[in-house]
Design a protein around this motif. Sequence first.
Motif, PDB file in Angstrom:
ATOM      1  N   UNK A 126      47.322  36.141  39.948  1.00  0.00           N
ATOM      2  CA  UNK A 126      46.908  34.744  39.775  1.00  0.00           C
ATOM      3  C   UNK A 126      47.818  34.067  38.754  1.00  0.00           C
ATOM      4  N   UNK A 128      48.364  31.223  36.446  1.00  0.00           N
ATOM      5  CA  UNK A 128      47.431  30.211  35.955  1.00  0.00           C
ATOM      6  C   UNK A 128      47.925  29.639  34.631  1.00  0.00           C
TER       7      UNK A 128
ATOM      8  N   UNK B  69      42.547  42.078  28.951  1.00  0.00           N
ATOM      9  CA  UNK B  69      41.350  41.979  29.785  1.00  0.00           C
ATOM     10  C   UNK B  69      41.676  41.464  31.189  1.00  0.00           C
ATOM     11  N   UNK B  70      42.676  40.601  31.287  1.00  0.00           N
ATOM     12  CA  UNK B  70      43.121  40.196  32.625  1.00  0.00           C
ATOM     13  C   UNK B  70      43.700  41.403  33.352  1.00  0.00           C
ATOM     14  N   UNK B  72      42.759  44.513  32.897  1.00  0.00           N
ATOM     15  CA  UNK B  72      41.623  45.344  33.325  1.00  0.00           C
ATOM     16  C   UNK B  72      41.014  44.817  34.609  1.00  0.00           C
ATOM     17  N   UNK B  73      40.783  43.482  34.601  1.00  0.00           N
ATOM     18  CA  UNK B  73      40.139  42.860  35.757  1.00  0.00           C
ATOM     19  C   UNK B  73      41.028  42.959  36.993  1.00  0.00           C
ATOM     20  N   UNK B  74      42.331  42.830  36.782  1.00  0.00           N
ATOM     21  CA  UNK B  74      43.290  42.825  37.887  1.00  0.00           C
ATOM     22  C   UNK B  74      43.339  44.157  38.621  1.00  0.00           C
ATOM     23  N   UNK B 329      50.191  38.160  37.454  1.00  0.00           N
ATOM     24  CA  UNK B 329      49.435  37.138  36.739  1.00  0.00           C
ATOM     25  C   UNK B 329      50.392  36.424  35.806  1.00  0.00           C
ATOM     26  N   UNK B 330      50.294  35.114  35.769  1.00  0.00           N
ATOM     27  CA  UNK B 330      50.991  34.328  34.752  1.00  0.00           C
ATOM     28  C   UNK B 330      49.924  33.514  34.027  1.00  0.00           C
ATOM     29  N   UNK B 331      50.127  33.245  32.742  1.00  0.00           N
ATOM     30  CA  UNK B 331      49.173  32.389  32.032  1.00  0.00           C
ATOM     31  C   UNK B 331      49.902  31.592  30.960  1.00  0.00           C
TER      32      UNK B 331
END
Lengths: 422, 544
Positions: A126, A128, B69-70, B72-74, B329-331
């Motif tokens: 994702x 984001x 945590x991202x 972990x969720x991923x 994931x990027x944030x």
Amino acid sequence: MSTVVEHVTCTFCGCLCDDLTVEAEGTEIRKVRLACSSGQGIFMDYDPRPRQPLVDGREVEWEEAVAEAAAILSASDSPLIYGLSSSASEAQRKAVALADRIGAVIDSTSSVCHGPTGLAMQAVGEPTCTLGEVRDRADLLVFWGCNPDASHLRHFPRFSLTAKGALTPNGRADRTVYVVDVRPTGSSKKADHFLQVDIGTDFEVLTTLRLLVKGLEPSVDIVGGVPVTELKELVERMKSCRYGVAFMGMGLTMASARQLNVAELFTLVAELNEFAKFSVIPMRGHGNVTGADQVLSWTTGYPFAVSFARGYPQFSPGEFSAVDMLARRAADAAVIIASDPGAHFPAAAAAHLERIPTIVLDHGPSVVASHAHVLFPTAAYGVDAAGTAYRMDNVPIPLKSVISTGRVTDEEILDRIIEAVA
Amino acid sequence: MILGILGGRIYDPRNGKDGEVGDIWVKDGRVVAPEDADREAAQTVDAAGLVVMPGGVDIHAHIVGSEVNSGRKLRPEDHRGHERARSGNLRAGAGGTVPSTYLTGYLYSELGYTTVMQASAAPLVVRHTHEELEDVPNLDKGAFIVMGNNHFVMQCIADKQPEKARDYVAWLLRASRGYAIKIVNPGGVENWKWGKNVAELDDGVIGYGVTPRQIVQTLASIADGLGLPHAVHIHGINLGRHTSARTTVEMIAALDGHRAHLCHLQFLSYGAGRGHVHRSEATAVAAAVNASAGLTVDIGQVIFGDATTMTCDGPLQYGLHRTTGHKWINDDVEGESGGGIVPITYKPSNPINGTMWLTGMELFLLIDDPWRVFLSTDHPNAGPFTSYPQVIRLLMDRDYRREMFDSLHPRARRGALLPELDREYSLGEIAVISRAGPARALGLEHKGHLGVGADGDIAVYEECADKEAMFAHPRYVYKGGELVARDGAVVADVTGRTFSVAPEYDMGIEAELREYFKKAYTVSFDNYSVLAGHGAATEIVACG
């Protein structure tokens, strides 16, 4: 005594606006500034009177209610803990501790809203960003299957449609806005472009957009009711924008194909980064539903639908999600925290909730509270209890207690139940 | 409570003990002189023949907070098969490369580690970091605060106002209850918000005109000026690229004598090799490190197997996503930072992975002073912290190292220096790189040693020929004098502390920040600081 509290956070939706001012006289809230009409209700409709717990509708002392709750859970072979989205992360942590202690299944309202979004994220990732990046940078917004104009009332002015930021000093004029939905909405009326897709065709339209991004030519002229020429125009804008952001809602997660829709959108957004900076933000609903995902992930490794029945965490949406646990009659007792599955669940699941003993923690009336075996009337986080909540972009924000009522928090009650079942 | 660990072979490098037989006494959580311990009331442990060391100190790991945590969720696939069931008062958890919080604490206990530093936290989301730190038992902890792409800092540099930058940094460390200044790809993360990066120390940051060199110099100078217990902690530019060794050496020169810690140096020590395969430039980088007395480093040793890469270095992670095709994931974080996550599996049969592995090994062996090079896998980027015993064996056992080298892809082995490096670390040197050294670099006076006044954080090992087995199964581990692990298994869950710093600053800056926040952030100034709100109790470590 009159009090004025500033920088108050509203827990109504995932925007967690933290710029409110609340005026109170004693425990009575008189005025709330800057809150939207939904947020006003959180404060103005709050009944601050302390109430006693109920066991089978009978007022009891706290000790008795805790003992009764512990007895129900101790006798249960397959307890379910559900809700969490209107609670604070401090209480969510206690709820997981209780689930761990008693071998329960624990699930949040995520599983009936953005659960598929979580599954899509696990499948494809994702890309984001935080909402400030949207405000400051975004020159292209795409709202897909969501209607913030009705659901997240300050989203447009604070973060997206009309918000003014560093690179968007003119707000609305600096942005191109698309809405994609199956019917016109308040949001679509405010957009520059509205693409009305046929019901159940989101995946096809998203796939076509991916195809166009890759420079391929579809063999049809219309996809999902939308002319390919319009999709091409959107793709050109997406590839040439400075900073694009897609917002997605339950129009994708609760339509057929569910997580496949979302994964297709997330993949499209990832692929667009070859051409332009592009992010996606799920429009999370309840105040701290995002926090429930966070807390479950850090304590168990998984965001929702987690079972401790075998002593260690197992993740299985469709099996350990609350609707499925109840509809299959797999739960023999339930702890419902700050949510109302009695009102919102499918009939088979809601009916089973009436058959099994329930322990309900809530600050106000609800369908599930009305037939609870043990009802703990709690304080409301962000009104008369302090805590932490996570915004839809995963930014943690403190919740204040703006009035002092002496009502007991979810966290304290869960702590006492944990002690009692130990 | 009084504890006596009697007759063990003590490895306490800071106090000059290299295997001497002796006793350690702990009272009320601290090491005391023998005469201050009431032996009648003490619990004693016969440590005859056993190795006694201070508890391990990890200077750089990603164990909590938003990126972790991202991750972990991923990755549900990462946890399955690595679960831990509830047992007594010990919480259940899910492990793998990104374990849940309680299990993270337990797994560190089972290696003899008692202190771990969270390698990065963006201040906007550091409240999350602190929430998770509260749920990590058995460890003392701290969090490094990322500032290398911070808008306010960059504006101060552009405006030539270093004093204002210093006041802001001090305010920010307090407001975030952070322990140190962290820099990640200075300027490159900001440029990534435009889809770009930096490649040279003098490249410009879009919108500010400042350079990575200026950012590093300013923040290194501020860390020294404020007397922070830990130097500026730097993840440089070009991580993973074939230009990284060159820019790392240039960065060391640019530090101009300021203290600094360069993290996961292995990832930043490559040159261009033949056929699109990087080559190790460990020789050049180690030479630069050896010549710079104020510098410490940790290695970020690659471990063959599964890993989860996670860093604030957004453009790097996008590149890794494009190279591997793995989920990404990027944030982007407003005004401050960014980040990305990509799962990866390191294989000896992959020539690039093989080169990464041997680059780390070469750095460990070529950097002369063990007090300046520390054990890390940049958990979980180069591999999980649970592999530290394997790294220790690789350093202590050249035959084992050679065996692993021989398993690498031929293109990684070709022309490599590693087979010529015969150095083997001693137990005393292992105690330096995993305990005494990182504690000293962190400025944690009570950690990493067993002298009077030290925390009662102690690991007792049974020496055996296989050093991996030895360090993977400590006989006893004590945290603050309490037994937390025995025979390699956690036995207790105790609450750890979180350290933070509180440097002095001109409070006048707060009025300006209050105005700045109205435009720069979507969170109120008053709700940004973790000093407001719930939790986040920390123990202040003095600046000086």
